[in-house]
Write a protein that holds these residues in place. Structure first.
Motif, PDB file in Angstrom:
ATOM      1  N   PRO A   1      21.404 -77.776 -19.377  1.00 47.23           N
ATOM      2  CA  PRO A   1      22.203 -76.575 -18.524  1.00 47.23           C
ATOM      3  C   PRO A   1      23.315 -77.013 -17.730  1.00 47.23           C
ATOM      4  CG  PRO A   1      19.891 -76.376 -18.069  1.00 47.23           C
ATOM      5  CD  PRO A   1      19.893 -77.794 -19.031  1.00 47.23           C
ATOM      6  N   LYS A   2      23.480 -78.370 -17.021  1.00 44.08           N
ATOM      7  CA  LYS A   2      24.462 -78.740 -16.313  1.00 44.08           C
ATOM      8  C   LYS A   2      25.711 -78.974 -17.183  1.00 44.08           C
ATOM      9  CE  LYS A   2      25.806 -82.697 -13.673  1.00 44.08           C
ATOM     10  NZ  LYS A   2      25.718 -83.993 -13.082  1.00 44.08           N
ATOM     11  N   VAL A   3      25.462 -79.364 -18.311  1.00 43.61           N
ATOM     12  CA  VAL A   3      26.683 -79.855 -19.155  1.00 43.61           C
ATOM     13  C   VAL A   3      27.136 -78.289 -19.877  1.00 43.61           C
ATOM     14  CG1 VAL A   3      27.371 -80.642 -21.420  1.00 43.61           C
ATOM     15  CG2 VAL A   3      25.921 -82.043 -19.769  1.00 43.61           C
ATOM     16  N   LEU A   4      26.114 -77.725 -20.251  1.00 43.82           N
ATOM     17  CA  LEU A   4      26.812 -76.268 -20.706  1.00 43.82           C
ATOM     18  C   LEU A   4      27.569 -75.500 -19.399  1.00 43.82           C
ATOM     19  CD1 LEU A   4      26.851 -73.894 -22.757  1.00 43.82           C
ATOM     20  CD2 LEU A   4      24.613 -73.296 -22.085  1.00 43.82           C
ATOM     21  N   THR A   5      26.894 -75.522 -18.360  1.00 45.42           N
ATOM     22  CA  THR A   5      27.912 -74.975 -17.110  1.00 45.42           C
ATOM     23  C   THR A   5      29.105 -75.471 -16.882  1.00 45.42           C
ATOM     24  OG1 THR A   5      25.777 -74.428 -16.044  1.00 45.42           O
ATOM     25  CG2 THR A   5      27.695 -74.410 -14.804  1.00 45.42           C
ATOM     26  N   GLN A   6      29.266 -76.824 -17.046  1.00 42.06           N
ATOM     27  CA  GLN A   6      30.644 -77.702 -16.939  1.00 42.06           C
ATOM     28  C   GLN A   6      31.567 -77.079 -17.977  1.00 42.06           C
ATOM     29  OE1 GLN A   6      29.185 -81.466 -16.755  1.00 42.06           O
ATOM     30  NE2 GLN A   6      29.012 -81.806 -14.629  1.00 42.06           N
ATOM     31  N   ARG A   7      30.773 -77.206 -19.287  1.00 42.39           N
ATOM     32  CA  ARG A   7      31.996 -76.755 -20.462  1.00 42.39           C
ATOM     33  C   ARG A   7      32.336 -75.522 -20.601  1.00 42.39           C
ATOM     34  NH1 ARG A   7      34.771 -79.961 -20.911  1.00 42.39           N
ATOM     35  NH2 ARG A   7      35.617 -78.922 -22.746  1.00 42.39           N
ATOM     36  N   LEU A   8      31.399 -74.522 -20.021  1.00 40.29           N
ATOM     37  CA  LEU A   8      31.797 -73.234 -20.104  1.00 40.29           C
ATOM     38  C   LEU A   8      32.834 -72.992 -18.867  1.00 40.29           C
ATOM     39  CD1 LEU A   8      28.477 -71.300 -20.346  1.00 40.29           C
ATOM     40  CD2 LEU A   8      30.494 -71.303 -21.973  1.00 40.29           C
ATOM     41  N   ARG A   9      32.699 -73.652 -17.702  1.00 40.87           N
ATOM     42  CA  ARG A   9      33.844 -73.522 -16.593  1.00 40.87           C
ATOM     43  C   ARG A   9      34.929 -73.835 -17.074  1.00 40.87           C
ATOM     44  NH1 ARG A   9      29.940 -75.252 -11.657  1.00 40.87           N
ATOM     45  NH2 ARG A   9      29.075 -73.329 -11.322  1.00 40.87           N
ATOM     46  N   GLN A  10      34.977 -75.121 -17.563  1.00 38.13           N
ATOM     47  CA  GLN A  10      36.300 -75.505 -18.322  1.00 38.13           C
ATOM     48  C   GLN A  10      36.861 -74.647 -19.515  1.00 38.13           C
ATOM     49  OE1 GLN A  10      37.913 -78.444 -17.132  1.00 38.13           O
ATOM     50  NE2 GLN A  10      39.597 -77.583 -18.338  1.00 38.13           N
ATOM     51  N   LEU A  11      36.138 -74.128 -20.201  1.00 37.11           N
ATOM     52  CA  LEU A  11      36.550 -73.312 -21.273  1.00 37.11           C
ATOM     53  C   LEU A  11      37.195 -71.946 -20.708  1.00 37.11           C
ATOM     54  CD1 LEU A  11      33.882 -73.950 -24.060  1.00 37.11           C
ATOM     55  CD2 LEU A  11      36.328 -74.675 -24.396  1.00 37.11           C
ATOM     56  N   GLU A  12      36.472 -71.557 -19.796  1.00 41.02           N
ATOM     57  CA  GLU A  12      37.029 -70.562 -18.988  1.00 41.02           C
ATOM     58  C   GLU A  12      38.448 -70.562 -18.254  1.00 41.02           C
ATOM     59  OE1 GLU A  12      35.514 -67.010 -15.587  1.00 41.02           O
ATOM     60  OE2 GLU A  12      34.578 -69.230 -15.991  1.00 41.02           O
ATOM     61  N   ARG A  13      38.566 -71.807 -17.513  1.00 37.42           N
ATOM     62  CA  ARG A  13      39.748 -72.363 -17.032  1.00 37.42           C
ATOM     63  C   ARG A  13      41.084 -72.628 -18.078  1.00 37.42           C
ATOM     64  NH1 ARG A  13      42.109 -77.671 -15.883  1.00 37.42           N
ATOM     65  NH2 ARG A  13      43.556 -77.315 -14.041  1.00 37.42           N
TER      66      ARG A  13
END
Length: 131
Positions: A58-70
């Motif tokens: 979950p931590k990695v998915l959250t980080q990647r989703l935030r970066q992809l949104e950015r």
């Protein structure tokens, strides 16, 4: 006055390999499975996306989703409900990567040839290194 050689001239990495920034953006760890999943299955909640990808934390998915949104490749929609609901979707910009995903999927049968080449190399390379 000294003459400069080709080695002395700094080369812009983007000019040297114009696809390098794209590769860094799209093929960093976990980015490709996230984008591919959102492209294939459409808008999803966090848990659905995590389930489809499999082994991502979950931590990695959250980080990647935030970066992809950015980066503008994923959109996040917050629904003010009880309980709150958040959904992720590939953005129109992210969707422009679909032909790339399609090309890579078409190329994927070649992975068996890659594995065969690796086995051949591993079997023959030690013999070639002997004096």
């Amino acid at each position: 006055m000294s003459e400069s050689t080709a080695a002395d001239v700094a080369v812009d990495p983007v000019q040297a390999c114009p696809i390098a920034p794209v590769v860094d953006l799209v093929f960093s760890r976990w980015t490709t499975p996230i984008l591919w999943t959102l492209n294939e299955f459409g808008q999803q909640r966090f848990v659905e996306l995590q389930r489809r990808i499999g082994v991502i934390t979950p931590k990695v998915l959250t980080q990647r989703l935030r970066q992809l949104e950015r980066d503008g490749l994923v959109t996040r929609t917050y629904h003010a409900e009880v309980p709150p609901r958040v959904e992720y979707a590939i953005s129109p910009l992210g969707r422009t990567l679909a032909p790339l995903f399609h090309s890579l999927a078409e190329w994927s049968p070649n992975l068996t040839k890659v594995e065969a080449a690796r086995r051949h190399f591993d079997d023959t390379e030690p013999a070639r290194r002997r004096p």
